[in-house]
Structures are given as structure tokens and as C-alpha cells.
Design a protein around this motif. Structure first.
Motif, PDB file in Angstrom:
ATOM      1  N   CYS A 177       0.829  -1.205   0.000  1.00 16.20           N
ATOM      2  CA  CYS A 177       0.000   0.000   0.000  1.00 16.20           C
ATOM      3  C   CYS A 177       0.863   1.256   0.000  1.00 16.20           C
ATOM      4  CB  CYS A 177      -0.927   0.020   1.212  1.00 16.20           C
ATOM      5  SG  CYS A 177      -2.050  -1.406   1.307  1.00 16.20           S
ATOM      6  N   LYS A 178       0.229   2.369  -0.351  1.00 15.57           N
ATOM      7  CA  LYS A 178       0.881   3.677  -0.378  1.00 15.57           C
ATOM      8  C   LYS A 178      -0.123   4.718   0.076  1.00 15.57           C
ATOM      9  CE  LYS A 178       3.305   6.926  -3.421  1.00 15.57           C
ATOM     10  NZ  LYS A 178       3.766   7.182  -4.811  1.00 15.57           N
ATOM     11  N   VAL A 179       0.337   5.662   0.907  1.00 11.46           N
ATOM     12  CA  VAL A 179      -0.572   6.699   1.402  1.00 11.46           C
ATOM     13  C   VAL A 179      -0.935   7.652   0.275  1.00 11.46           C
ATOM     14  CG1 VAL A 179       0.265   6.571   3.764  1.00 11.46           C
ATOM     15  CG2 VAL A 179       1.385   8.110   2.150  1.00 11.46           C
ATOM     16  N   LYS A 180      -2.115   8.234   0.369  1.00 16.49           N
ATOM     17  CA  LYS A 180      -2.559   9.213  -0.609  1.00 16.49           C
ATOM     18  C   LYS A 180      -1.865  10.551  -0.362  1.00 16.49           C
ATOM     19  CE  LYS A 180      -7.096   7.229  -1.598  1.00 16.49           C
ATOM     20  NZ  LYS A 180      -8.557   7.456  -1.631  1.00 16.49           N
ATOM     21  N   PRO A 181      -1.890  11.462  -1.340  1.00 14.44           N
ATOM     22  CA  PRO A 181      -1.231  12.772  -1.159  1.00 14.44           C
ATOM     23  C   PRO A 181      -1.760  13.510   0.067  1.00 14.44           C
ATOM     24  CG  PRO A 181      -1.784  12.433  -3.465  1.00 14.44           C
ATOM     25  CD  PRO A 181      -2.411  11.295  -2.711  1.00 14.44           C
ATOM     26  N   HIS A 182      -0.860  14.226   0.741  1.00 11.18           N
ATOM     27  CA  HIS A 182      -1.142  15.048   1.920  1.00 11.18           C
ATOM     28  C   HIS A 182      -1.434  14.226   3.171  1.00 11.18           C
ATOM     29  CE1 HIS A 182      -1.341  18.434  -0.852  1.00 11.18           C
ATOM     30  NE2 HIS A 182      -2.269  17.803  -1.543  1.00 11.18           N
ATOM     31  N   VAL A 183      -1.274  12.893   3.112  1.00  9.33           N
ATOM     32  CA  VAL A 183      -1.476  12.047   4.289  1.00  9.33           C
ATOM     33  C   VAL A 183      -0.108  11.726   4.890  1.00  9.33           C
ATOM     34  CG1 VAL A 183      -2.352   9.851   5.137  1.00  9.33           C
ATOM     35  CG2 VAL A 183      -3.595  11.086   3.359  1.00  9.33           C
ATOM     36  N   HIS A 184       0.032  11.925   6.195  1.00 10.01           N
ATOM     37  CA  HIS A 184       1.299  11.691   6.892  1.00 10.01           C
ATOM     38  C   HIS A 184       1.084  10.601   7.941  1.00 10.01           C
ATOM     39  CE1 HIS A 184       3.027  15.327   5.074  1.00 10.01           C
ATOM     40  NE2 HIS A 184       1.875  15.925   5.375  1.00 10.01           N
ATOM     41  N   CYS A 185       1.943   9.582   7.904  1.00  9.56           N
ATOM     42  CA  CYS A 185       1.868   8.497   8.869  1.00  9.56           C
ATOM     43  C   CYS A 185       3.274   8.003   9.162  1.00  9.56           C
ATOM     44  CB  CYS A 185       0.987   7.354   8.349  1.00  9.56           C
ATOM     45  SG  CYS A 185       1.619   6.591   6.833  1.00  9.56           S
TER      46      CYS A 185
END
Length: 253
Positions: free
Chosen positions: A106-114
Motif C-alpha cells: 500500500c501507499k498513502v494518498k497525497p497530503h497524508v502523513h503516517c
């Protein structure tokens, strides 16, 4: 004398011609100067238009920086593996076995920080979830719309078309919003115990039918004294097994 006069006349004509030629040259220079002065505002206007057009991508860039709607459901600086499914995009694992736990990239969507377990920010990660489609989940893993227009007490039992949505913390394959045929399961607030008690005690006067909203049957039992007792006994059995229910088609509480 005549020759001298002709010479003077020729000199006068030559002087007049020279004056006219000089005048035409001066007028030409003045016209060129006027043209130059008039062309300067046009060039300035062109520059202003050019500078305005170069600012257009800047405005587009500002518009593209709007906050996506999915960010409202995405916690900041949380564990990537615990993000809601709307905050990430995952590659489908076509080699997974149905019902078994599989790993998905998986990959986070833009502007999401984890972050990961070591509190390091990351974009690419893996999650473990059961290999099954969303419509194959347990009923407790999704929420469906309810219908109050179908009959819950009928033979055969009626179904209705519902739109179901998977809960935020559940991961699955396929569409997270899907249609499904469900049994009518809404209630109008009628209690089965109350209906049965009225049928046993005051069934001969139609109290059970009145309570369930069945006014015609209640009046029939009232004026026939419970069908001379036969109708009363039948209603006790039908209400006891749940065959006779509220008139609006809902379930007992």
C-alpha cells in the motif's frame, strides 16, 4: 538685362525648391517620432498582458492546493497500518487464497502523513487483511440502509434492496459500497409479550387485534365474542408462533 533677370528667377526657384525639400524632410522626422511615441503604450500594454498571462499557472497552482475531502478521516502522524482504507491505495494481490490472511502493498494518498513502529515517516508500507470481497464480509462489518415499506411478517418473508457501506476500520477487496438483498427487519415498537398477554386474557373482545393495529379483525372478534371462543384460541396460537404480527408489517420487539 534680360539675362540677369532670368538668372535671378532661376535662383529664386531653386531656393524655393530647396526650402520645400527641407520642409518635407522635417515633417517626415516628426511623423516617425509620433509613431514611436504612440507605439510605446502598445508595447507596454503587450508587456502587461504578457505578465498577466504568465500569472495564470500561479492561480491554477493555488486552486490545486485545496484540501482533499478524504483528509478529514485520516489521522495525522498515526501508524500507517492503522489508517482507514480511504487514506491509502493498495495493489491487489491476485495470488491470495480466499478466506486466508494475505499481505498487500500500500501507499498513502497525497497530503497524508503516517509513521511506522519506530516513529519514522513513511509512504510505502504493507498491511495484512483477509482475502475476500467487501460484499462477503460479516454483517457486523458493514452498515446498510433500512426500509420501512416492506412486510416483515409474511410468508415467504419479504426482502428489500439495501445499499451497504463497509465500516472505516475494515479492509476488503472491491467496492466498499455495494447493493444487497436483505430481509425486512424493522420494528414499529410492538411487543410480542404484550400481544400474547392480550390475546390470552382479552382476546375474546379483540384487544389483541386492536393492539396490533388490525381494526377490522378486532371489531369482528368484538361483535362475535371471539368467534364463540374458536377465533380466540386460534389467535393465541398464531400470535404465540409469531405468524400474526403488527398491521404495519414490522417486527415485534
Amino acid at each position: 538685362m534680360a539675362a540677369r533677370w532670368w538668372r535671378r528667377a532661376l535662383r529664386g526657384l531653386c531656393g524655393a525648391a530647396l526650402f520645400l525639400s527641407q520642409l518635407s524632410v522635417l515633417s517626415g522626422r516628426a511623423g516617425s517620432l509620433m509613431t514611436t511615441k504612440l507605439s510605446q503604450p502598445q508595447s507596454t500594454l503587450a508587456k502587461s498582458l504578457t505578465s498577466t498571462s504568465t500569472n495564470a499557472p500561479y492561480f491554477k497552482e493555488l486552486e490545486s492546493t485545496e484540501i482533499p475531502p478524504y483528509l478529514t478521516n485520516c489521522p495525522s502522524n498515526g501508524l500507517c497500518s492503522r489508517l482507514p482504507p480511504d487514506c491509502m491505495t493498495c495493489n491487489t494481490n491476485y495470488s491470495c487464497i480466499y478466506g486466508k490472511t494475505a499481505t498487500f502493498d500500500c501507499k498513502v494518498k497525497p497530503h497524508v502523513h503516517c509513521v511506522d513502529e519506530n516513529n519514522h515517516e513513511q509512504e510505502n508500507f504493507t498491511i495484512n487483511m483477509t482475502c475476500q470481497f467487501c460484499w462477503q464480509l460479516a454483517t457486523s462489518d458493514y452498515v446498510c440502509t433500512n426500509s420501512t415499506n416492506c412486510m416483515t411478517v409474511s410468508c415467504p418473508r419479504q426482502r428489500y434492496n439495501a445499499t451497504c457501506t463497509v465500516r472505516d476500520h475494515i479492509h476488503c477487496l472491491g467496492n466498499r459500497v455495494f447493493p444487497k438483498m436483505l430481509y425486512c427487519n424493522w420494528t414499529g415498537g410492538y411487543k410480542w409479550s404484550t400481544a400474547l398477554a392480550l390475546s390470552i386474557t382479552l382476546g375474546g373482545f379483540g384487544a389483541d387485534r386492536f393492539y396490533l393495529g388490525q381494526w377490522r379483525e378486532g371489531l369482528g372478534k368484538l361483535f362475535s365474542f371471539g368467534g364463540l371462543g374458536i377465533w380466540t384460541l386460534i389467535d393465541v396460537l398464531l400470535i404465540g408462533v409469531g405468524y400474526v404480527g403488527p398491521a404495519d408489517g414490522s417486527l415485534y420487539i
